[in-house]
Design a protein around this motif. Structure first.
Motif, PDB file in Angstrom:
ATOM      1  N   GLU A  36     -17.877 -44.312  -1.936  1.00 23.31           N
ATOM      2  CA  GLU A  36     -17.630 -42.903  -2.261  1.00 23.31           C
ATOM      3  C   GLU A  36     -16.628 -42.267  -1.313  1.00 23.31           C
ATOM      4  N   TYR A  37     -16.740 -42.565  -0.013  1.00 21.13           N
ATOM      5  CA  TYR A  37     -15.870 -41.922   0.975  1.00 21.13           C
ATOM      6  C   TYR A  37     -14.733 -42.829   1.453  1.00 21.13           C
ATOM      7  N   ASN A  38     -14.719 -44.092   0.981  1.00 19.16           N
ATOM      8  CA  ASN A  38     -13.655 -45.037   1.325  1.00 19.16           C
ATOM      9  C   ASN A  38     -13.502 -45.185   2.844  1.00 19.16           C
ATOM     10  N   VAL A  39     -14.609 -45.491   3.515  1.00 13.53           N
ATOM     11  CA  VAL A  39     -14.616 -45.694   4.965  1.00 13.53           C
ATOM     12  C   VAL A  39     -15.110 -47.107   5.272  1.00 13.53           C
ATOM     13  N   SER A  92     -24.551 -31.665   1.170  1.00 12.66           N
ATOM     14  CA  SER A  92     -23.301 -31.701   1.935  1.00 12.66           C
ATOM     15  C   SER A  92     -22.093 -31.819   1.006  1.00 12.66           C
ATOM     16  N   PRO A  93     -21.060 -30.987   1.213  1.00 10.47           N
ATOM     17  CA  PRO A  93     -19.882 -31.009   0.338  1.00 10.47           C
ATOM     18  C   PRO A  93     -18.846 -32.058   0.736  1.00 10.47           C
ATOM     19  N   ASN A  94     -18.978 -32.609   1.957  1.00 11.57           N
ATOM     20  CA  ASN A  94     -17.986 -33.589   2.408  1.00 11.57           C
ATOM     21  C   ASN A  94     -18.588 -34.512   3.453  1.00 11.57           C
ATOM     22  N   PHE A  95     -17.799 -35.494   3.876  1.00 12.10           N
ATOM     23  CA  PHE A  95     -18.272 -36.511   4.818  1.00 12.10           C
ATOM     24  C   PHE A  95     -18.667 -35.894   6.163  1.00 12.10           C
ATOM     25  N   THR A  96     -17.903 -34.924   6.649  1.00 10.61           N
ATOM     26  CA  THR A  96     -18.166 -34.307   7.953  1.00 10.61           C
ATOM     27  C   THR A  96     -19.513 -33.600   7.979  1.00 10.61           C
ATOM     28  N   ILE A  97     -19.797 -32.818   6.938  1.00  7.82           N
ATOM     29  CA  ILE A  97     -21.081 -32.110   6.868  1.00  7.82           C
ATOM     30  C   ILE A  97     -22.232 -33.099   6.741  1.00  7.82           C
ATOM     31  N   MET A  98     -22.000 -34.184   5.997  1.00 12.29           N
ATOM     32  CA  MET A  98     -23.029 -35.221   5.882  1.00 12.29           C
ATOM     33  C   MET A  98     -23.360 -35.804   7.249  1.00 12.29           C
ATOM     34  N   VAL A  99     -22.321 -36.130   8.040  1.00 15.98           N
ATOM     35  CA  VAL A  99     -22.532 -36.688   9.385  1.00 15.98           C
ATOM     36  C   VAL A  99     -23.273 -35.688  10.268  1.00 15.98           C
ATOM     37  N   ALA A 100     -22.914 -34.402  10.155  1.00 15.71           N
ATOM     38  CA  ALA A 100     -23.600 -33.367  10.939  1.00 15.71           C
ATOM     39  C   ALA A 100     -25.081 -33.306  10.567  1.00 15.71           C
ATOM     40  N   SER A 151     -33.424 -46.347  -5.407  1.00 13.21           N
ATOM     41  CA  SER A 151     -33.977 -46.026  -6.725  1.00 13.21           C
ATOM     42  C   SER A 151     -33.438 -44.695  -7.227  1.00 13.21           C
ATOM     43  N   LEU A 152     -33.480 -43.679  -6.369  1.00 12.99           N
ATOM     44  CA  LEU A 152     -32.981 -42.367  -6.757  1.00 12.99           C
ATOM     45  C   LEU A 152     -31.460 -42.370  -6.895  1.00 12.99           C
ATOM     46  N   ALA A 153     -30.784 -43.211  -6.087  1.00 12.83           N
ATOM     47  CA  ALA A 153     -29.320 -43.321  -6.220  1.00 12.83           C
ATOM     48  C   ALA A 153     -28.944 -43.852  -7.598  1.00 12.83           C
ATOM     49  N   GLY A 154     -29.749 -44.810  -8.098  1.00 12.53           N
ATOM     50  CA  GLY A 154     -29.483 -45.363  -9.417  1.00 12.53           C
ATOM     51  C   GLY A 154     -29.840 -44.405 -10.537  1.00 12.53           C
ATOM     52  N   LEU A 155     -30.910 -43.633 -10.347  1.00 13.97           N
ATOM     53  CA  LEU A 155     -31.375 -42.731 -11.392  1.00 13.97           C
ATOM     54  C   LEU A 155     -30.660 -41.383 -11.386  1.00 13.97           C
ATOM     55  N   ILE A 156     -30.427 -40.844 -10.163  1.00 11.67           N
ATOM     56  CA  ILE A 156     -29.860 -39.491 -10.045  1.00 11.67           C
ATOM     57  C   ILE A 156     -28.606 -39.511  -9.177  1.00 11.67           C
ATOM     58  N   SER A 157     -28.815 -39.593  -7.850  1.00 10.88           N
ATOM     59  CA  SER A 157     -27.727 -39.599  -6.869  1.00 10.88           C
ATOM     60  C   SER A 157     -28.307 -40.023  -5.533  1.00 10.88           C
ATOM     61  N   TRP A 158     -27.451 -40.561  -4.658  1.00 11.59           N
ATOM     62  CA  TRP A 158     -27.946 -40.949  -3.336  1.00 11.59           C
ATOM     63  C   TRP A 158     -28.455 -39.732  -2.563  1.00 11.59           C
ATOM     64  N   ARG A 159     -27.984 -38.542  -2.903  1.00  7.67           N
ATOM     65  CA  ARG A 159     -28.408 -37.323  -2.215  1.00  7.67           C
ATOM     66  C   ARG A 159     -29.857 -36.944  -2.539  1.00  7.67           C
TER      67      ARG A 159
END
Length: 389
Positions: A36-39, A92-100, A151-159
């Motif tokens: 998703e974030y290409n890291v 989180s709207p982006n990678f930085t907020i996710m890391v925070a 499981s939730l990543a497959g059904l809905i989203s990793w979030r």
């Protein structure tokens, strides 16, 4: 076990489960987040290191504050703080907020171990048994987190997994508020434990030993999901790589529950110090086997690793209570947790560099090599503890 002891074990065990579910959700999502974030894996390894460093670092002030705020207040601070942090990651709207958000999860989760371990060591008569049950709850959370995440990543989203874990911790905070009495009541309701003089030398050697165990822990928990998903191509090929990254580590951590139970029984029947050394020794060849095997053999070796590695935790936590006095127990648990998981957290970043440059499989033999000095320091711990026999 009295009703009071069951309440302590139930709430501390549930908290322990959610701590490890929160901390181990991200590694199981690495294949998804990487795309998703290409890291790179090295970047994601250092993301784990930041969260893990705070997970260890915050344990020191948490252990010190235990004497002044008490277990109930600190437990609720952990539960509510980690709940809000998980929701930050979820939205989180982006990678930085996710890391925070992940960093704050580590910081608030750091409060739990010195608080929970102190509650158990001072409130449960059979400490080894209490630590074993506590360890089993932790392994259950370690298993539940990755499986829930994929499981939730497959059904809905990793979030979605972070949203669910955030809500569960908020509910647990309410349960804690209602059911755990304040610190004064806890002390007055329990028979007084005899104060023992702290064996500083034995504790120092134990902490150094545990720093190497902490490195092994972060290295294998961070990269085991992707290692198992990439190297079980001929075993259950109909299951996707992403699902394997959650399912197979779940099996390993469920095996860790067996290890925690065995560790508690071993600690009750045999010399804990010698048992601790033997467990470290047994871990070394299994780490090598995990790195060089594949398919069903890799699954079997990984299950062995789960059983053997996690059997050290109830024994080690009981050793801390035996090497320390009651008054400073919370601070000592906090310091030990920082040394183990704070310093050990750097292994996640180091393992990421190794994975990028030499392959994920090489991470595991390197972790086995790191346990050799841990074995030496565990022997020095044993020698220094003989003076108190």
């Amino acid at each position: 076990m009295t009703k009071f002891e069951k309440i302590i074990i139930g709430i501390s065990g549930s908290s322990h489960s959610l701590v490890h579910a929160l901390m181990l959700t991200f590694p199981s999502l690495i294949p998804i987040i990487q795309k998703e974030y290409n890291v790179g894996l090295d970047t994601l390894g250092f993301v784990v290191s930041i969260s893990a460093l705070l997970f260890g670092l915050g344990a020191i002030p948490a252990g010190w504050l235990d004497r002044y705020l008490g277990g109930k207040k600190l437990m609720i601070i952990y539960q509510l703080g980690s709940s809000l942090s998980a929701l930050v990651v979820a939205f989180s709207p982006n990678f930085t907020i996710m890391v925070a958000g992940l960093s704050f999860i580590g910081l608030f989760c750091s409060i739990y171990h010195p608080t929970g371990l102190t509650l158990i060591s001072q409130s449960i008569n059979k400490v080894s048994k209490g630590m074993a049950v506590h360890g089993m709850f932790g392994s259950l959370g370690s298993a539940f987190g990755p499986l829930l995440a994929v499981s939730l990543a497959g059904l809905i989203s990793w979030r979605a997994s972070y949203f669910v874990l955030g809500i569960l911790n908020a509910i647990l905070a309410l349960i804690t508020f209602i059911n755990i009495p304040n610190k004064t009541q806890i002390i007055n309701n329990q028979p007084k434990k005899s104060n023992r003089k702290t064996n500083k030398t034995a504790l120092i050697y134990y902490f150094i030993t545990n720093s190497f165990l902490g490195m092994a822990y972060y290295g294998f928990t961070t990269f085991m999901p992707i290692h198992l998903s990439e190297n079980t191509f001929n075993f259950l090929p109909e299951i996707s790589h992403n699902m394997k990254a959650g399912l197979f580590p779940t099996i390993v951590f469920l095996a860790g529950m067996i290890g925690a139970l065995l560790g508690g029984k071993i600690g009750d029947k045999f010399d804990k110090r010698i048992s601790f050394m033997i467990i470290i020794l047994l871990n070394i060849p299994v780490f090598f086997l995990v790195g060089i095997t594949s398919n069903i053999t890799l699954i079997i070796c990984s299950i062995m690793l789960g059983i053997i590695y996690f059997s050290n935790q109830p024994i080690g936590n009981t050793l801390v209570s035996e090497f320390s006095d009651n008054q400073n127990r919370g601070f000592i648990y906090g310091l030990g947790f920082f040394i183990s998981f704070g310093i050990g957290s750097f292994a996640a970043g180091l393992s990421g560099v190794i994975a990028v440059n030499y392959g994920v499989s090489i991470v595991f033999p390197v972790l086995g090599i790191l346990l050799f000095p841990g074995l030496i320091f565990s022997y020095l711990m044993y020698r220094s503890s003989l003076q108190n026999d």
